[in-house]
Design a protein around this motif. Structure first.
Motif, short mmCIF file in Angstrom:
data_model
loop_
_atom_site.label_atom_id
_atom_site.label_comp_id
_atom_site.label_asym_id
_atom_site.label_seq_id
_atom_site.Cartn_x
_atom_site.Cartn_y
_atom_site.Cartn_z
N PHE A 10 -4.16 8.01 -6.93
CA PHE A 10 -3.90 6.93 -6.48
C PHE A 10 -4.21 6.04 -5.87
O PHE A 10 -4.27 4.50 -6.23
CB PHE A 10 -2.26 7.46 -6.44
CG PHE A 10 -1.60 8.69 -7.24
CD1 PHE A 10 -2.07 8.33 -8.66
CD2 PHE A 10 -0.69 9.34 -6.33
CE1 PHE A 10 -0.79 9.50 -9.56
CE2 PHE A 10 -0.71 10.63 -7.75
CZ PHE A 10 -0.67 10.20 -9.11
N PRO A 92 2.20 4.01 -2.18
CA PRO A 92 0.60 4.00 -3.31
C PRO A 92 0.92 5.33 -3.80
O PRO A 92 0.83 6.79 -3.30
CB PRO A 92 -0.47 5.08 -2.49
CG PRO A 92 -0.09 4.74 -0.67
CD PRO A 92 1.33 4.48 -1.27
N PRO A 271 -0.93 2.18 -8.36
CA PRO A 271 1.02 1.82 -7.65
C PRO A 271 1.03 0.29 -7.44
O PRO A 271 0.07 -0.38 -7.60
CB PRO A 271 0.02 2.57 -6.00
CG PRO A 271 -1.10 3.41 -6.99
CD PRO A 271 -0.99 2.72 -7.67
#
Length: 340
Positions: A10, A92, A271
């Motif tokens: 991520f 995130p 994200p």
């Protein structure tokens, strides 16, 4: 180890998206984008109350699924929906992070975990189906209003890829028991840790999901409110371009919103859709005669709304978490004193 790898994935996706966003802004011309945003000025603050309209309509869909739960009050659900959106947009995490938090908040409020989890799962599924129909509407606008055949074919290709996945996703929920399958997989991958048990027995979750789907045509009101929310989001797009001093037609706004939403949903691992949103708006904006600088000014105006609205919502969530921890501490301290 698996969690650490997921966090790194991520983070890497977010950094790449941020880099792409900065590159696109520099390429389009920072000064031109700033001038467009200056036209709107403090008027951009009107986007905050305006955005509450699509959210309020969307929550009516969720409330319909939870209409048997007196504890799931509308205004609380609206707050939870705003928290979900803020988590997905500003933190995130993948876009499922906000949904998991929504289940947790509902459960803490007194709604049984399996009912909370089932309502969120079905609501997300119906949202994907509504977005698919909304994207088809955007494709129709693209077909009649824009002569870019390559872009039309690209959108059709993406829809053709997504439709079988949606069908399988719904079929697994109704017939296999999605959470039961996930429980088996997670136990194997995470060394016996049953994370799904935190929100309820997977078999109860799957049974509740089947009960919701058994309503069949009774789910149409939920879809209706979601489609109404998407149309209100289209009005928000139109209003934003009006604030920037470059109004566009409602049909052009529908194209931007529908295809932009679809692209961001498909890039759920990035994200906040960083870079993906900006690139998509440039691509679809070009099809309707919107230049890169205006498309990016629109994207930054949307980011502005996400940040200014999302940060207070996240802070309110943290205050609630702190209050809950304090109550737990007091309860534990009281128990220790009574034992001693």
């Amino acid at each position: 180890m698996l969690k650490q790898k997921g966090n790194l994935l991520f983070l890497a996706a977010g950094l790449l998206g941020l880099g792409l966003s900065v590159f696109l802004i520099v390429q389009a011309g920072v000064s031109g984008i700033v001038k467009l945003l200056a036209v709107a000025g403090w008027g951009l603050l009107w986007l905050l109350p305006f955005h509450l309209l699509p959210q309020a309509l969307d929550v009516l869909s969720w409330k319909w699924l939870l209409r048997g739960e007196a504890r799931a009050r509308y205004w609380f659900l609206l707050w939870v929906a705003l928290v979900r959106e803020a988590v997905n947009g500003l933190l995130p995490v993948a876009r499922v992070g906000g949904e998991m938090l929504g289940v947790r908040l509902l459960t803490r409020y007194g709604v049984p975990g399996y009912i909370s989890g089932a309502s969120v799962m079905v609501e997300v599924t119906l949202t994907l189906l509504s977005q698919f129909a909304f994207t088809i509407a955007g494709l129709l606008v693209l077909s009649y209003e824009v002569s870019d055949r390559h872009l039309q074919l690209d959108v059709v290709f993406l829809l053709a890829l997504v439709l079988p996945l949606l069908v399988v996703f719904v079929w697994m929920q109704r017939h296999w028991g999605l959470f039961t399958v996930l429980q088996i997989l997670m136990k194997k991958l995470l060394g016996g840790k049953d994370l799904l048990a935190l929100i309820g027995d997977p078999q109860y979750l799957d049974a509740e999901i089947r009960r919701l789907y058994a309503r069949r045509w009774g789910l149409l009101p939920a879809n209706f409110w979601q489609l109404a929310s998407l149309l209100a989001g289209t009005a928000e797009v139109w209003f934003t371009f009006w604030l920037l001093g470059h109004p566009i037609s409602f049909w052009a706004a529908l194209l931007m919103e529908s295809l932009g939403q679809a692209l961001r949903s498909m890039a759920f691992l990035v994200p906040g859709g960083l870079g993906v949103q900006e690139g998509g708006f440039i691509l679809f904006g070009n099809a309707i005669g919107v230049g890169p600088d205006l498309a990016l000014a629109f994207s930054l105006a949307r980011r502005f709304r996400e940040i200014v609205l999302g940060i207070p919502v996240l802070l309110s969530w943290q205050v609630l978490e702190g209050h809950h921890v304090h109550l737990q501490w007091r309860h534990r301290h009281a128990n220790e004193e009574s034992i001693s």
